[in-house]
Design an enzyme around this catalytic site. Structure first.
Site, mmCIF file in Angstrom:
data_model
loop_
_atom_site.group_PDB
_atom_site.id
_atom_site.type_symbol
_atom_site.label_atom_id
_atom_site.label_comp_id
_atom_site.label_asym_id
_atom_site.label_seq_id
_atom_site.Cartn_x
_atom_site.Cartn_y
_atom_site.Cartn_z
ATOM 1 N N ASP A 95 61.541 10.320 37.103
ATOM 2 C CA ASP A 95 62.153 11.009 35.962
ATOM 3 C C ASP A 95 63.549 10.445 35.679
ATOM 4 O OD1 ASP A 95 61.848 13.451 34.203
ATOM 5 O OD2 ASP A 95 63.733 13.973 35.178
ATOM 6 N N GLU A 154 56.285 -0.133 52.853
ATOM 7 C CA GLU A 154 55.918 0.233 54.234
ATOM 8 C C GLU A 154 54.457 0.655 54.287
ATOM 9 O OE1 GLU A 154 58.514 3.480 55.187
ATOM 10 O OE2 GLU A 154 60.303 2.187 55.228
HETATM 11 C C1 NOJ Z 1 62.163 13.864 31.400
HETATM 12 C C2 NOJ Z 1 61.025 14.809 31.470
HETATM 13 O O1 NOJ Z 1 59.881 14.169 30.959
HETATM 14 C C3 NOJ Z 1 61.405 16.032 30.685
HETATM 15 O O2 NOJ Z 1 60.322 16.912 30.547
HETATM 16 C C4 NOJ Z 1 62.572 16.710 31.364
HETATM 17 O O3 NOJ Z 1 63.000 17.789 30.579
HETATM 18 C C5 NOJ Z 1 63.744 15.731 31.548
HETATM 19 N N1 NOJ Z 1 63.316 14.452 32.033
HETATM 20 C C6 NOJ Z 1 64.755 16.278 32.528
HETATM 21 O O4 NOJ Z 1 64.234 16.243 33.837
#
Ligand code: NOJ
Length: 562
Positions: A206, A255
């Protein structure tokens, strides 16, 4: 079918994104859960995917749909237990389906034990050093350290009881971690190993282009920050040194046998995407260009060429995405006039926003056309070399749900913007498995986001029984793709018609898409396309021998002359 030991399994995989709270609810509490995924393992196998990516299922107060993680190495009790996770992984692995989990390293939940400890320990403590705390400005430090804006609206700083402020790129419930702190880095290595040891095959990372930040004083103003180039030196985004983090992660991936894989969610200048996608880094990165494009032959061709070039540069395979949990479903985007579905900028791209904001009351959505185009675009996408990421429900041809009342909405982007931003709930409504029942087969209780009546027309039950349903189309497409897949190459076939794109894959599989609103006679498309169409095997709409129908993709089977 069991898993292969091929270390390159991911390069041309079809990955299906599950938004766990909205997929299937096994315990009847209205929220989807991991046992629900297990119960649908056969459905996933029949669909013909290679892997699932699960959006966060960790303990969370759900301030941002689970992207506010309170414990990275556990399962939200409402979604199950670690034993349920293991059971799900085994059920999927037994069916030859890999498991990818979401890693959220930029921020934790405010309920993470580290953040609680940081609040308890006070200013200057090592506990606070895991986050980004600063003193405020103005009398008694009552003004935030800077005027920066958070992604989800409001200030990027939140004040705590003792007067200090902490940084949150997203919602205040999501404090940013301090990636200059070795303890933070170590802990994420532990998390990666924790899930890999449980059999997880890969990770979706993310906001991979955030993490490391340069917050040395004096901090720039918001205006200055916004004007700074994203060239590796921006204080917040896509800093060069974030790659040092991923080089460490790569050692952990390697790993394992086969090495664990990862895909970066990195909204960066496209020229910089290869940094995340190369094999010393995360190994693959999302290409979101199609999320912002209209259904237009020229746009598709440019995007495809550009991303294949970037993939060659990184050595990774390209990725393709038409829908995910952050954007309006593509069946709906494509049913809106192009002017409406233009990119409105911003981090979360939601073309069609105005339409959703009007609760779908504006008459301009043409549902049938949107679905017709979505099916054509999906079939085209599945013919491309590289990895296809599908989002739950797109295989049913689901439209965005715009008719959600304010008091039923969950997305912080809606609340923090006081309704100016329409939020992302409309693509997160629980799936319709059956055409009847309290939550259309999702579970035994009403679903946590309301399903509209028309969802019943798109149920799995109904579509399984229909020859020309979107589900049948996806199943056939994934099966043919598996049989025909060759090297990661594509050769354009010139069609002589600006609105028709055709390309051949090694081995002779040909895909032809007519983007225009009128049927195009086969005789106008040149000899090679005409020959290929003689082997037409699958189409997103009815197949006719003399024309490629409007807004349609046709797949032609490999043949003698190819
Ligand atoms: C990207 C994610 O896809 C989204 O749903 C989220 O709100 C933001 N990152 C923050 O984590």
């Amino acid at each position: 079918m069991s898993l292969t030991s091929d270390p390159n399994w991911w390069r041309q995989a079809v990955v299906y994104q599950i938004y766990p709270r909205s997929f299937a609810d096994a315990n009847g509490d209205g929220l989807g859960d991991l046992a629900g995924v297990t119960s649908r393992a056969d459905y996933l196998a029949d669909l013909g995917i290679d892997a699932v990516w699960l959006s966060p299922f960790y303990p969370s107060e759900l301030a941002d749909g689970g992207y506010d993680v309170a414990d990275y190495r556990n399962v939200d009790p409402r979604l199950g237990t670690l034993a349920d996770f293991d059971e799900m992984t085994s059920a999927l692995h037994e069916r030859g389906i890999r498991v990818i989990v979401d890693i959220v390293p930029n921020h934790t939940s405010r309920h993470h034990e580290w953040f609680r400890a940081a609040l308890a320990a006070g200013p200057g403590s090592p506990e606070r050093e895991r986050y980004i705390f600063r003193d405020g400005r103005g009398p008694n430090g009552s003004e935030p350290p800077t005027d920066w804006r958070a992604m989800f609206g409001g200030s990027q700083w939140e004040r705590v009881e003792d007067g200090q402020w902490y940084l949150h790129t997203f919602a205040p419930e999501q404090p940013d971690l301090n990636w200059a702190n070795p303890e933070v880095r170590e802990d994420f290595l532990r998390t990666l190993r924790f899930w890999a040891d449980r059999g997880v095959d890969g990770y979706r990372v993310d906001v991979a282009h955030s993490l490391t930040k340069d917050l040395s004083e004096p901090l720039p103003s918001w205006e200055e920050l916004e004007a700074m180039p994203w060239d590796g030196t921006h204080p917040i985004w896509d800093r060069d040194e974030v790659q040092e983090v991923y080089a460490e992660w790569r050692k952990v991936f390697n790993e394992y046998d086969p090495p664990r894989v990862a895909v970066a969610e990195a909204w960066v200048e496209s020229e910089r995407v290869p940094r995340y996608a190369n094999e010393g880094s995360l190994g693959q990165a999302f290409n979101f260009d199609l999320l912002r494009a209209n259904f237009d032959a020229g746009a598709f061709r440019r995007i495809i060429d550009h991303n294949l070039t970037l993939a060659t540069r990184s050595g990774s395979s390209s990725t393709w995405v038409l829908s995910n949990h952050d954007v309006i479903r593509h069946a709906t985007r494509y049913g809106l006039p192009d002017a409406v579905s233009d990119d409105r900028g911003g981090y979360i791209v939601n073309p069609g926003a105005e339409w959703v904001k009007s609760r779908g009351s504006e008459p301009q959505l043409d549902r049938e056309r949107g679905l017709r185009r979505a099916r054509a675009a999906s079939l085209l996408l599945l013919a491309l070399p590289g990895c296809a990421y599908l989002y739950e429900g797109e295989e049913l041809g689901l439209h965005e749900v715009c008719e959600i009342d304010a008091d039923e909405r969950q997305d912080p982007t809606f609340f923090r913007s006081e309704g100016v931003d329409y939020g992302r709930d409309g693509c997160r409504v629980p799936l319709p498995w059956k055409s009847e029942g309290v939550s259309l087969g999702f579970g035994e209780a009403p679903a946590h986001l309301p399903q509209p009546e028309w969802f019943a027309d798109f149920s799995v039950e109904r579509e399984e029984a229909e020859e020309d349903s979107t589900l049948t189309l996806y199943r056939r497409a994934l099966s043919a793709r598996r049989a025909w897949q060759g090297a990661e190459e594509l050769r354009w076939i010139e069609t002589g018609c600006d609105d028709v794109l055709a390309f051949a894959r090694p081995g002779g599989w040909v895909s032809v898409t007519n983007f225009s609103a009128v049927d195009v006679p086969v005789s106008e498309l040149g000899e090679e396309v005409a020959r290929a169409l003689g082997r037409a095997h699958l189409a997103s709409r009815e197949m006719r021998p003399d024309v490629v129908a409007a807004e349609t993709t046709v797949w032609c089977a490999p043949g003698e002359d190819s």
